[in-house]
Design an enzyme around this catalytic site. Structure first.
Site, PDB file in Angstrom:
ATOM      1  N   GLY A  38      45.580  89.531  27.930  1.00 52.61           N
ATOM      2  CA  GLY A  38      45.349  90.966  27.896  1.00 52.61           C
ATOM      3  C   GLY A  38      43.864  91.225  27.715  1.00 52.61           C
ATOM      4  O   GLY A  38      43.131  90.366  27.203  1.00 52.61           O
ATOM      5  N   HIS A  62      47.911  94.547  20.071  1.00 45.87           N
ATOM      6  CA  HIS A  62      46.536  94.037  20.025  1.00 45.87           C
ATOM      7  C   HIS A  62      45.617  94.862  20.923  1.00 45.87           C
ATOM      8  O   HIS A  62      44.519  95.263  20.508  1.00 45.87           O
ATOM      9  CB  HIS A  62      46.564  92.569  20.481  1.00 45.87           C
ATOM     10  CG  HIS A  62      45.247  91.878  20.478  1.00 45.87           C
ATOM     11  ND1 HIS A  62      44.903  90.945  19.524  1.00 45.87           N
ATOM     12  CD2 HIS A  62      44.190  91.947  21.328  1.00 45.87           C
ATOM     13  CE1 HIS A  62      43.682  90.485  19.777  1.00 45.87           C
ATOM     14  NE2 HIS A  62      43.233  91.075  20.873  1.00 45.87           N
ATOM     15  N   GLU A  63      46.063  95.142  22.159  1.00 48.92           N
ATOM     16  CA  GLU A  63      45.212  95.875  23.102  1.00 48.92           C
ATOM     17  C   GLU A  63      45.063  97.344  22.685  1.00 48.92           C
ATOM     18  O   GLU A  63      43.968  97.913  22.831  1.00 48.92           O
ATOM     19  CB  GLU A  63      45.775  95.769  24.523  1.00 48.92           C
ATOM     20  CG  GLU A  63      45.913  94.350  25.061  1.00 48.92           C
ATOM     21  CD  GLU A  63      44.647  93.527  24.915  1.00 48.92           C
ATOM     22  OE1 GLU A  63      44.750  92.305  24.687  1.00 48.92           O
ATOM     23  OE2 GLU A  63      43.526  94.104  25.011  1.00 48.92           O
ATOM     24  N   GLN A 119      36.119  95.781  25.769  1.00 54.51           N
ATOM     25  CA  GLN A 119      35.728  94.377  25.667  1.00 54.51           C
ATOM     26  C   GLN A 119      34.754  93.972  26.770  1.00 54.51           C
ATOM     27  O   GLN A 119      34.136  92.912  26.689  1.00 54.51           O
ATOM     28  CB  GLN A 119      36.946  93.464  25.686  1.00 54.51           C
ATOM     29  CG  GLN A 119      37.786  93.548  24.423  1.00 54.51           C
ATOM     30  CD  GLN A 119      38.932  92.576  24.433  1.00 54.51           C
ATOM     31  OE1 GLN A 119      40.009  92.878  24.929  1.00 54.51           O
ATOM     32  NE2 GLN A 119      38.697  91.384  23.887  1.00 54.51           N
ATOM     33  N   HIS A 137      42.401  97.562  20.111  1.00 57.26           N
ATOM     34  CA  HIS A 137      41.055  97.511  20.696  1.00 57.26           C
ATOM     35  C   HIS A 137      40.567  98.902  21.102  1.00 57.26           C
ATOM     36  O   HIS A 137      39.416  99.277  20.830  1.00 57.26           O
ATOM     37  CB  HIS A 137      41.042  96.609  21.938  1.00 57.26           C
ATOM     38  CG  HIS A 137      40.735  95.179  21.649  1.00 57.26           C
ATOM     39  ND1 HIS A 137      39.590  94.771  21.000  1.00 57.26           N
ATOM     40  CD2 HIS A 137      41.408  94.048  21.959  1.00 57.26           C
ATOM     41  CE1 HIS A 137      39.574  93.451  20.907  1.00 57.26           C
ATOM     42  NE2 HIS A 137      40.677  92.987  21.464  1.00 57.26           N
ATOM     43  N   CYS A 141      41.281  86.374  19.976  1.00 56.73           N
ATOM     44  CA  CYS A 141      40.700  87.472  20.745  1.00 56.73           C
ATOM     45  C   CYS A 141      39.588  86.918  21.616  1.00 56.73           C
ATOM     46  O   CYS A 141      38.792  86.082  21.162  1.00 56.73           O
ATOM     47  CB  CYS A 141      40.157  88.533  19.786  1.00 56.73           C
ATOM     48  SG  CYS A 141      39.451  89.981  20.612  1.00 56.73           S
ATOM     49  N   LEU A 142      39.512  87.400  22.844  1.00 56.35           N
ATOM     50  CA  LEU A 142      38.438  86.971  23.735  1.00 56.35           C
ATOM     51  C   LEU A 142      37.075  87.399  23.220  1.00 56.35           C
ATOM     52  O   LEU A 142      36.059  86.854  23.639  1.00 56.35           O
ATOM     53  CB  LEU A 142      38.669  87.522  25.141  1.00 56.35           C
ATOM     54  CG  LEU A 142      39.895  86.979  25.869  1.00 56.35           C
ATOM     55  CD1 LEU A 142      40.067  87.682  27.214  1.00 56.35           C
ATOM     56  CD2 LEU A 142      39.818  85.483  26.055  1.00 56.35           C
TER      57      LEU A 142
END
Length: 209
Positions: free
Chosen positions: A56, A146-147, A61, A150, A104-105
């Site tokens: 995702g 999670h998204e 991000q 963000h 997380c990226l």
């Protein structure tokens, strides 16, 4: 995106914003223009997510402060969920609370056991303005929560406390990217379902990225 097109195949890989970048902490704005630029953003999000090996990715991000995220994520039964949501809102987050491995990226290489509800429902629209409702359970529910975090300026570490939070912050200070604010990740084949590298967790060995 045209029907039948591989998500991200027309997109470009953008640098990821890393912990410490202010873009990650600013709540994103509602999308009002449903145009070619928005479609291009979704393509870029898919391309960047696949290149980084994520399941995702939210727009902030990659430094774009709009309420958009994409996903290509399995659930606990290994069913693949692929799509995007514009102007998402969490309608439901309930069920049992599960502490599972989450990364997380924007904090590459770092993960921690993070509590999430086992079920989530998100509503929004597509790039063309059509209503969409996404329901997830297990690992996919974790991804949706999670998204959405963000896009509100949140990170998974905000859901940690005590020793777990201190360990994440300690690891981030010592990470190779600690003094960077952006990062390119090596490109992979767009359109292939991705799985992030994981460590043992409850109840599955996966982590959200």
């Amino acid at each position: 995106m045209r029907n039948g097109a591989i998500p991200g195949s027309r997109g470009r890989v953008r640098p990821l914003r890393l912990l410490g970048d202010q873009a990650l902490r600013a709540p994103c704005e509602e999308v009002t223009a449903f145009d070619a630029a928005l479609a291009g953003l979704v393509e870029d999000l898919f391309a960047t997510m696949y290149a980084a090996g994520g399941v995702g990715l939210a727009a902030n991000q990659i430094g774009v402060g709009l309420r958009v995220f994409v996903y290509d994520c399995p659930d606990d039964e290994e069913r693949r969920h692929l799509g995007h949501v514009v102007n998402p809102r969490t309608v439901t987050a309930d069920g049992v609370t599960v502490r599972g491995a989450e990364g997380c990226l924007s904090l590459p290489g770092i993960e921690a056991g993070t509590p999430r509800f086992d079920r989530a429902v998100v509503e929004g629209v597509t790039v063309t303005g059509e209503p969409v409702r996404v329901e997830g359970s297990g690992f996919f529910a974790r991804c949706l929560q999670h998204e959405c975090d963000h896009l509100d300026g949140g990170l998974f570490l905000d859901r940690l406390d005590g020793l777990r939070r201190r360990r994440v912050l300690w690891a981030a200070r010592r990470a190779p990217w600690a003094h960077q604010r952006t990062s390119f990740r090596g490109a992979q084949n767009p359109g292939a379902p991705m799985r992030s590298s994981t460590r043992a967790s409850l109840p599955h060995s996966r982590s959200v990225r």
